[in-house]
Design a protein around this motif. Structure first.
Motif, short mmCIF file in Angstrom:
data_model
loop_
_atom_site.label_atom_id
_atom_site.label_comp_id
_atom_site.label_asym_id
_atom_site.label_seq_id
_atom_site.Cartn_x
_atom_site.Cartn_y
_atom_site.Cartn_z
N GLN A 106 -3.29 82.23 31.86
CA GLN A 106 -4.60 82.40 32.61
C GLN A 106 -5.49 80.87 32.91
O GLN A 106 -5.84 80.76 33.46
N PHE A 107 -5.17 80.19 31.92
CA PHE A 107 -5.20 78.65 31.86
C PHE A 107 -4.74 77.68 32.92
O PHE A 107 -5.21 76.93 33.55
N LEU A 108 -3.60 78.37 33.77
CA LEU A 108 -3.06 77.50 35.52
C LEU A 108 -3.95 77.83 36.15
O LEU A 108 -3.97 77.42 37.16
N ALA A 109 -4.18 79.61 35.78
CA ALA A 109 -4.80 80.33 36.79
C ALA A 109 -6.17 79.28 36.89
O ALA A 109 -6.85 79.55 38.22
N ALA A 110 -6.27 79.01 35.81
CA ALA A 110 -7.89 78.64 35.63
C ALA A 110 -8.02 77.12 36.72
O ALA A 110 -8.33 76.35 37.02
N SER A 111 -6.76 76.11 36.37
CA SER A 111 -6.40 75.13 36.55
C SER A 111 -6.60 75.45 38.82
O SER A 111 -6.86 74.29 39.24
N LEU A 143 -13.12 76.18 31.17
CA LEU A 143 -13.62 77.19 29.87
C LEU A 143 -14.93 78.52 30.41
O LEU A 143 -14.27 80.07 30.11
N PHE A 144 -15.09 78.48 31.32
CA PHE A 144 -16.09 79.48 32.14
C PHE A 144 -14.80 80.71 32.77
O PHE A 144 -15.10 81.70 32.69
N VAL A 145 -13.96 79.70 33.44
CA VAL A 145 -12.31 81.20 33.78
C VAL A 145 -12.47 81.67 33.44
O VAL A 145 -11.76 82.71 33.17
N LEU A 146 -12.03 81.03 31.87
CA LEU A 146 -10.92 81.68 30.92
C LEU A 146 -11.77 83.19 30.10
O LEU A 146 -11.08 83.81 29.81
N TRP A 147 -13.17 82.08 30.10
CA TRP A 147 -13.83 83.59 29.19
C TRP A 147 -15.28 84.79 29.66
O TRP A 147 -13.95 85.72 30.11
N MET A 148 -14.32 84.37 31.17
CA MET A 148 -14.93 85.54 32.59
C MET A 148 -13.98 86.46 32.54
O MET A 148 -13.83 87.72 32.36
N THR A 149 -13.23 85.42 32.46
CA THR A 149 -10.94 85.91 32.47
C THR A 149 -11.32 87.30 31.49
O THR A 149 -10.73 88.53 31.47
N ASN A 150 -11.28 86.97 30.34
CA ASN A 150 -10.92 87.61 28.61
C ASN A 150 -12.18 88.40 28.53
O ASN A 150 -11.64 89.41 28.04
N LEU A 151 -13.04 88.42 28.87
CA LEU A 151 -13.87 89.41 28.68
C LEU A 151 -14.19 90.57 29.66
O LEU A 151 -15.01 91.40 29.24
N VAL A 218 -7.91 90.27 36.93
CA VAL A 218 -7.91 89.65 37.53
C VAL A 218 -9.62 89.88 37.81
O VAL A 218 -9.94 88.82 38.53
N LEU A 219 -10.02 90.63 38.09
CA LEU A 219 -11.88 90.85 38.52
C LEU A 219 -12.69 90.08 37.21
O LEU A 219 -13.46 89.33 38.39
N GLY A 220 -12.10 89.62 36.18
CA GLY A 220 -12.98 88.62 35.63
C GLY A 220 -12.71 87.66 36.37
O GLY A 220 -13.71 86.67 36.56
N TYR A 221 -11.69 86.94 36.71
CA TYR A 221 -11.28 86.02 37.50
C TYR A 221 -12.31 86.05 38.83
O TYR A 221 -12.82 84.51 38.66
N LEU A 222 -12.02 86.64 39.52
CA LEU A 222 -12.34 87.21 40.90
C LEU A 222 -13.19 86.62 40.42
O LEU A 222 -14.65 85.81 41.72
N ALA A 223 -14.95 87.59 39.71
CA ALA A 223 -15.86 86.96 38.66
C ALA A 223 -16.46 85.47 39.21
O ALA A 223 -17.57 85.63 39.76
N ALA A 224 -15.66 85.16 38.03
CA ALA A 224 -15.88 83.96 37.92
C ALA A 224 -15.84 82.12 38.78
O ALA A 224 -16.23 81.64 39.39
N ALA A 225 -14.68 82.32 39.95
CA ALA A 225 -14.19 82.43 40.92
C ALA A 225 -15.54 82.06 42.39
O ALA A 225 -15.79 81.09 42.62
N PHE A 226 -15.87 83.39 42.26
CA PHE A 226 -16.91 83.16 43.50
C PHE A 226 -18.17 82.61 43.12
O PHE A 226 -19.18 82.62 43.80
#
Length: 340
Positions: A106-111, A143-151, A218-226
């Motif tokens: 997840q950290f790599l994906a956020a990076s 941190l925002f991406v990690l939190w959205m991904t995990n939540l 993935v959906l949490g990650y995409l939500a953060a990205a958008f």
């Protein structure tokens, strides 16, 4: 017309893949067996996330080939992060990867989103903006991406819940992006919503297929990205995106803090989220998720209307939502105490 066909492709592809993956002879047929921390009562396939990701990538690729979606560096890095999380999540669904290895992925994906330039230089709130230094912007983004991904992964624990939030949330962001004049942003988000709508055909209570770890992170990650892309491009402020997804953000954050204060291991599976507690207090899955849909739609519609109002009214609206969530917490406690 072309956009409609691509949206139909995302929906139909998700439906067909979900149908295939729910079959016992599918290569991706991995069962989620009920345990003491689950709400379901029978073993259910959990490969729906693979169907969602495959449908989204297929639809994005088709839209790019047809000239309806612009291929750029941001989309490329975002897709790389999606594939990384989907692969790691699929492996976790089958072999149970350790939390540390999942966090590293997840950290790599956020990076990758940092490489895409999605770290915001300014955070906008109603009537005020805050400039971020480069280190602060980078740290906040990760941190925002990690939190959205995990939540989002934390909240994927009830039939129709995570899929419904995705349909509402990504549709709302697509609308805000379209209204701000960014057709690429709008179509990209709407294709995610369409794929999740196809999955929801199999996940609405009683669910025949679960999303699994290949889908919810993935959906949490995409939500953060958008949301980060919208903030960076000035389409809508980050707080509006957080308000749209606030049914998940508030429940996950409140539950995490509650467990931390109680000295519990926050990374362990549990049944202490508000929606889980309501089900245990007597509400059916369908009743709970339908009320959750009302909450999701209310948050999305409020975010949309709030952006058209002055900052003072926006703060009043945000304050009202704080009161709404306080009421939901107190109502849940009341239901638990009065449940026989």
């Amino acid at each position: 017309m072309t956009e409609t066909l691509v949206l139909l492709l995302a929906f139909v592809a998700a439906v067909l893949l979900c149908w295939r993956f729910s079959s016992p002879d599918s290569l991706f047929h991995v069962l989620d067996h009920p345990g003491e921390r689950s709400l379901h009562e029978q073993a259910t396939p959990r490969s729906g996330g693979i169907a969602i990701v495959a449908a989204v990538i297929m639809a994005w690729g088709t839209a790019i080939a047809l000239g309806r979606l612009t291929w750029n560096e941001t989309l490329a890095w975002m897709m790389a992060g999606v594939v990384l999380l989907a692969v790691v999540g699929g492996m976790d669904d089958r072999w149970d990867i350790s939390p540390l290895k999942r966090l590293m992925a997840q950290f790599l994906a956020a990076s990758l989103l940092l490489a895409a330039g999605l770290a915001p230089e300014v955070l906008r709130f109603p009537g005020v903006s805050f400039a971020l230094s480069t280190p602060l912007a980078l740290g906040f983004t990760v941190l925002f991406v990690l939190w959205m991904t995990n939540l989002y992964n934390f909240m994927d624990g009830m039939d129709g819940f995570a899929g419904g939030m995705a349909v509402v949330g990504f549709t709302a962001m697509a609308w805000l992006g379209w209204r701000a004049g960014d057709a690429d942003f709008a179509l990209g988000a709407l294709l995610v919503a369409a794929a999740c709508g196809g999955f929801l055909m199999f996940n609405f209570p009683p669910a025949r297929l679960f999303m699994g770890d290949a889908g919810s992170p993935v959906l949490g990650y995409l939500a953060a990205a958008f949301m980060l892309e919208a903030e960076r491009s000035g389409l809508f402020p980050l707080w509006a995106g957080v308000l749209i997804f606030s049914p998940f953000v508030v429940d996950a954050t409140y539950t995490l803090l509650r467990r931390l204060l109680a000295g519990k291991r926050v990374w362990q599976a549990h049944r202490e989220h508000l929606y889980q507690r309501l089900v245990q207090a007597g509400w059916s899955h369908r009743h709970t998720v339908l009320w959750a849909y009302v909450l999701m739609l209310g948050a999305a519609l409020t975010a949309d209307r709030a952006l058209l109002l002055n900052p003072q009214v926006q703060w009043v609206i945000l304050s009202c939502w704080i009161l709404i969530y306080l009421f939901i917490i107190l109502f849940t406690v009341h239901k638990e105490k009065t449940h026989p």
